[in-house]
Design a protein around this motif. Structure first.
Motif, PDB file in Angstrom:
ATOM      1  N   ILE A  35     -69.089  31.419 -45.004  1.00 10.11           N
ATOM      2  CA  ILE A  35     -70.477  31.900 -44.986  1.00 10.11           C
ATOM      3  C   ILE A  35     -71.024  31.914 -43.559  1.00 10.11           C
ATOM      4  O   ILE A  35     -71.614  32.904 -43.106  1.00 10.11           O
ATOM      5  CB  ILE A  35     -71.363  31.023 -45.898  1.00 10.11           C
ATOM      6  CG1 ILE A  35     -70.965  31.224 -47.367  1.00 10.11           C
ATOM      7  CG2 ILE A  35     -72.834  31.361 -45.697  1.00 10.11           C
ATOM      8  CD1 ILE A  35     -71.653  30.272 -48.322  1.00 10.11           C
ATOM      9  N   CYS A  36     -70.820  30.808 -42.832  1.00  2.00           N
ATOM     10  CA  CYS A  36     -71.305  30.742 -41.451  1.00  2.00           C
ATOM     11  C   CYS A  36     -70.578  31.734 -40.557  1.00  2.00           C
ATOM     12  O   CYS A  36     -71.188  32.359 -39.683  1.00  2.00           O
ATOM     13  CB  CYS A  36     -71.149  29.329 -40.893  1.00  2.00           C
ATOM     14  SG  CYS A  36     -72.311  28.141 -41.583  1.00  2.00           S
ATOM     15  N   GLY A  37     -69.282  31.891 -40.783  1.00  2.00           N
ATOM     16  CA  GLY A  37     -68.532  32.879 -40.016  1.00  2.00           C
ATOM     17  C   GLY A  37     -69.054  34.280 -40.243  1.00  2.00           C
ATOM     18  O   GLY A  37     -69.206  35.074 -39.304  1.00  2.00           O
ATOM     19  N   GLY A  38     -69.357  34.603 -41.504  1.00  3.31           N
ATOM     20  CA  GLY A  38     -69.919  35.914 -41.818  1.00  3.31           C
ATOM     21  C   GLY A  38     -71.289  36.105 -41.191  1.00  3.31           C
ATOM     22  O   GLY A  38     -71.621  37.192 -40.694  1.00  3.31           O
ATOM     23  N   LEU A  39     -72.109  35.037 -41.198  1.00  2.00           N
ATOM     24  CA  LEU A  39     -73.434  35.122 -40.577  1.00  2.00           C
ATOM     25  C   LEU A  39     -73.323  35.353 -39.071  1.00  2.00           C
ATOM     26  O   LEU A  39     -74.107  36.108 -38.488  1.00  2.00           O
ATOM     27  CB  LEU A  39     -74.217  33.833 -40.853  1.00  2.00           C
ATOM     28  CG  LEU A  39     -74.803  33.681 -42.257  1.00  2.00           C
ATOM     29  CD1 LEU A  39     -75.434  32.300 -42.418  1.00  2.00           C
ATOM     30  CD2 LEU A  39     -75.833  34.765 -42.527  1.00  2.00           C
ATOM     31  N   MET A  40     -72.355  34.697 -38.432  1.00  2.00           N
ATOM     32  CA  MET A  40     -72.164  34.901 -36.999  1.00  2.00           C
ATOM     33  C   MET A  40     -71.871  36.364 -36.690  1.00  2.00           C
ATOM     34  O   MET A  40     -72.429  36.960 -35.766  1.00  2.00           O
ATOM     35  CB  MET A  40     -71.004  34.035 -36.499  1.00  2.00           C
ATOM     36  CG  MET A  40     -71.301  32.559 -36.416  1.00  2.00           C
ATOM     37  SD  MET A  40     -69.847  31.665 -35.783  1.00  2.00           S
ATOM     38  CE  MET A  40     -70.407  29.975 -35.898  1.00  2.00           C
ATOM     39  N   ASP A 110     -71.700  26.559 -35.462  1.00  2.00           N
ATOM     40  CA  ASP A 110     -70.411  26.248 -34.835  1.00  2.00           C
ATOM     41  C   ASP A 110     -69.785  24.996 -35.438  1.00  2.00           C
ATOM     42  O   ASP A 110     -68.592  24.944 -35.722  1.00  2.00           O
ATOM     43  CB  ASP A 110     -70.598  26.039 -33.331  1.00  2.00           C
ATOM     44  CG  ASP A 110     -70.505  27.334 -32.541  1.00  2.00           C
ATOM     45  OD1 ASP A 110     -70.068  28.342 -33.109  1.00  2.00           O
ATOM     46  OD2 ASP A 110     -70.880  27.318 -31.350  1.00  2.00           O
ATOM     47  N   HIS A 111     -70.601  23.979 -35.594  1.00  2.00           N
ATOM     48  CA  HIS A 111     -70.112  22.703 -36.117  1.00  2.00           C
ATOM     49  C   HIS A 111     -69.573  22.874 -37.532  1.00  2.00           C
ATOM     50  O   HIS A 111     -68.501  22.357 -37.872  1.00  2.00           O
ATOM     51  CB  HIS A 111     -71.227  21.668 -36.092  1.00  2.00           C
ATOM     52  CG  HIS A 111     -70.766  20.253 -36.215  1.00  2.00           C
ATOM     53  ND1 HIS A 111     -70.411  19.686 -37.418  1.00  2.00           N
ATOM     54  CD2 HIS A 111     -70.589  19.280 -35.277  1.00  2.00           C
ATOM     55  CE1 HIS A 111     -70.043  18.430 -37.226  1.00  2.00           C
ATOM     56  NE2 HIS A 111     -70.137  18.152 -35.935  1.00  2.00           N
ATOM     57  N   LEU A 112     -70.289  23.624 -38.353  1.00  2.00           N
ATOM     58  CA  LEU A 112     -69.859  23.842 -39.740  1.00  2.00           C
ATOM     59  C   LEU A 112     -68.563  24.636 -39.827  1.00  2.00           C
ATOM     60  O   LEU A 112     -67.775  24.449 -40.756  1.00  2.00           O
ATOM     61  CB  LEU A 112     -70.963  24.568 -40.514  1.00  2.00           C
ATOM     62  CG  LEU A 112     -72.235  23.757 -40.807  1.00  2.00           C
ATOM     63  CD1 LEU A 112     -73.290  24.650 -41.431  1.00  2.00           C
ATOM     64  CD2 LEU A 112     -71.923  22.580 -41.719  1.00  2.00           C
ATOM     65  N   VAL A 113     -68.336  25.510 -38.856  1.00  2.00           N
ATOM     66  CA  VAL A 113     -67.136  26.359 -38.878  1.00  2.00           C
ATOM     67  C   VAL A 113     -65.954  25.689 -38.193  1.00  2.00           C
ATOM     68  O   VAL A 113     -64.853  25.601 -38.748  1.00  2.00           O
ATOM     69  CB  VAL A 113     -67.415  27.722 -38.218  1.00  2.00           C
ATOM     70  CG1 VAL A 113     -66.121  28.518 -38.029  1.00  2.00           C
ATOM     71  CG2 VAL A 113     -68.397  28.528 -39.065  1.00  2.00           C
ATOM     72  N   PHE A 114     -66.156  25.203 -36.976  1.00  2.00           N
ATOM     73  CA  PHE A 114     -65.020  24.812 -36.154  1.00  2.00           C
ATOM     74  C   PHE A 114     -64.541  23.387 -36.379  1.00  2.00           C
ATOM     75  O   PHE A 114     -63.380  23.080 -36.090  1.00  2.00           O
ATOM     76  CB  PHE A 114     -65.343  25.042 -34.678  1.00  2.00           C
ATOM     77  CG  PHE A 114     -65.389  26.493 -34.313  1.00  2.00           C
ATOM     78  CD1 PHE A 114     -64.219  27.205 -34.119  1.00  2.00           C
ATOM     79  CD2 PHE A 114     -66.592  27.157 -34.201  1.00  2.00           C
ATOM     80  CE1 PHE A 114     -64.235  28.546 -33.802  1.00  2.00           C
ATOM     81  CE2 PHE A 114     -66.638  28.504 -33.893  1.00  2.00           C
ATOM     82  CZ  PHE A 114     -65.455  29.204 -33.694  1.00  2.00           C
ATOM     83  N   VAL A 115     -65.391  22.497 -36.859  1.00  2.00           N
ATOM     84  CA  VAL A 115     -64.895  21.153 -37.186  1.00  2.00           C
ATOM     85  C   VAL A 115     -63.847  21.220 -38.298  1.00  2.00           C
ATOM     86  O   VAL A 115     -62.748  20.671 -38.146  1.00  2.00           O
ATOM     87  CB  VAL A 115     -66.056  20.204 -37.545  1.00  2.00           C
ATOM     88  CG1 VAL A 115     -65.522  18.929 -38.194  1.00  2.00           C
ATOM     89  CG2 VAL A 115     -66.842  19.840 -36.293  1.00  2.00           C
ATOM     90  N   LYS A 161     -66.681  22.241 -26.045  1.00  2.00           N
ATOM     91  CA  LYS A 161     -66.980  22.420 -27.465  1.00  2.00           C
ATOM     92  C   LYS A 161     -65.734  22.119 -28.287  1.00  2.00           C
ATOM     93  O   LYS A 161     -65.798  21.453 -29.323  1.00  2.00           O
ATOM     94  CB  LYS A 161     -67.431  23.859 -27.740  1.00  2.00           C
ATOM     95  CG  LYS A 161     -68.794  24.222 -27.206  1.00  2.00           C
ATOM     96  CD  LYS A 161     -69.172  25.627 -27.651  1.00  2.00           C
ATOM     97  CE  LYS A 161     -70.572  26.000 -27.202  1.00  2.00           C
ATOM     98  NZ  LYS A 161     -70.966  27.344 -27.705  1.00  2.00           N
ATOM     99  N   PHE A 162     -64.608  22.620 -27.828  1.00  2.00           N
ATOM    100  CA  PHE A 162     -63.344  22.400 -28.522  1.00  2.00           C
ATOM    101  C   PHE A 162     -63.059  20.911 -28.672  1.00  2.00           C
ATOM    102  O   PHE A 162     -62.687  20.444 -29.755  1.00  2.00           O
ATOM    103  CB  PHE A 162     -62.211  23.094 -27.757  1.00  2.00           C
ATOM    104  CG  PHE A 162     -60.844  22.831 -28.307  1.00  2.00           C
ATOM    105  CD1 PHE A 162     -60.319  23.629 -29.304  1.00  2.00           C
ATOM    106  CD2 PHE A 162     -60.068  21.769 -27.831  1.00  2.00           C
ATOM    107  CE1 PHE A 162     -59.053  23.387 -29.818  1.00  2.00           C
ATOM    108  CE2 PHE A 162     -58.819  21.514 -28.327  1.00  2.00           C
ATOM    109  CZ  PHE A 162     -58.305  22.330 -29.334  1.00  2.00           C
TER     110      PHE A 162
END
Length: 237
Positions: A35-40, A110-115, A161-162
Motif C-alpha cells: 500500500i505504501c509503495g503504491g502511494l509513493m 519509508d519505514h513501513l516499506v523498507f524495514v 537510511k539503509f
C-alpha cells in the motif's frame, strides 16, 4: 561487532518499535508495504504533473505534498531547487515547516516499506558482509546523532537510511531525527533563495538535469532487461 550481536541489536530495537522483531523472520511482505509503495508511486506521478503545470505556485500545501516523494528512500525529485524557489516567494519559517511535514510523512512511509523489505529472510545475507558489519558497528554508537548529522549535511542520505532500516531503528526516533535534521536544512535553503537572486530558469534547469541523470541510467538498464527477457522468452518458445 559480530553478526550475532548485530542480530541481537536488531531484535532489541525491533521490540522497542512494536513488532519489528517479526520482520526478522518474515518470508514475504505484508499489505502495508504494498500500500505504501503504491502511494509513493501515485504521489510521485501526481507531483510530476503539478511540477509541469504549476511550478510557480507558492502554496505551502503543495510544498508539503512535493516533499513526500522528494524525501522517500528511492526518489528522483530534488528538494533543494524547490526550497530555494519558495524562499523567494514565501515565509521562510512556514516553508521549512511545511516541507518538514512532508518529509515526516515520507519517513513514516519509508519505514513501513523498507524495514520489512531489508529484513526479509531471503535477502538478509548482506548483513554478513564485512563492509556492512563495520558500517553498522560505527552507526550503532550514535544512531540518532548520525541520522541528524547526515540528514542535515549536503551528502547522500540514502546509505544512512539503509543502515537505520536494516537494524529496524524505531519509527518514532527515526521521524524525530528527520525533523531535527531537515527543518534547519530547509530553512537555510529557503534563506538562500531569499538572499541570492537566483533566476527561476536556473532552478528549473537543476530539476531537469536531475531527471535527465536518472533517465540516462534508467533507460539503458530498462532496454537491457527487456532484451534479456525477450531473448529468454524466444528461447523458451
Amino acid at each position: 561487532m559480530g553478526q550475532d550481536q548485530i542480530d541481537r541489536v536488531g531484535d532489541a530495537i525491533g521490540g522497542a518499535s512494536g513488532g519489528a522483531s517479526e520482520a526478522e523472520g518474515r518470508t514475504h511482505l505484508g499489505p502495508a508495504v504494498w500500500i505504501c509503495g503504491g502511494l509513493m508511486i501515485a504521489i510521485g506521478l501526481t507531483t510530476s504533473i503539478l511540477l509541469l503545470r504549476d511550478f510557480q505556485s507558492d502554496s505551502y500545501l503543495y510544498l508539503a505534498f512535493y516533499s513526500i516523494p522528494a524525501n522517500t528512500a528511492i526518489s528522483v525529485f530534488p528538494h533543494e531547487p524547490v526550497l530555494i524557489y519558495f524562499g523567494k516567494v514565501a515565509d521562510l519559517w512556514l516553508a521549512a515547516a511545511w516541507a518538514t511535514l512532508g518529509t515526516a510523512i515520507a519517513g513514516v512511509m519509508d519505514h513501513l516499506v523498507f524495514v520489512p523489505l531489508l529484513n526479509l529472510q531471503n535477502i538478509r545475507a548482506y548483513k554478513r558482509k564485512r563492509f556492512y558489519r563495520k558500517a553498522i558497528s560505527w552507526f550503532m554508537r550514535w544512531p540518532f546523532a548520525t541520522i541528524v548529522a547526515t540528514g542535515f549535511a549536503p551528502i547522500p542520505f540514502f546509505p544512512f537510511k539503509f543502515l537505520a532500516f536494516s537494524i529496524q531503528y524505531p519509527m518514532g526516533k527515526w521521524v524525530a531525527a528527520l525533523v531535527v535534521a531537515r527543518f534547519p536544512r530547509y530553512y537555510l535553503l529557503a534563506l538562500l533563495g531569499a538572499t541570492i537572486p537566483i533566476p527561476n530558469w536556473v532552478l528549473i534547469a537543476c530539476v531537469a538535469v536531475v531527471f535527465a541523470m536518472y533517465l540516462v541510467k534508467a533507460i539503458p538498464e530498462g532496454v537491457k532487461r527487456w532484451k534479456a527477457r525477450h531473448q529468454a522468452d524466444t528461447g523458451q518458445g
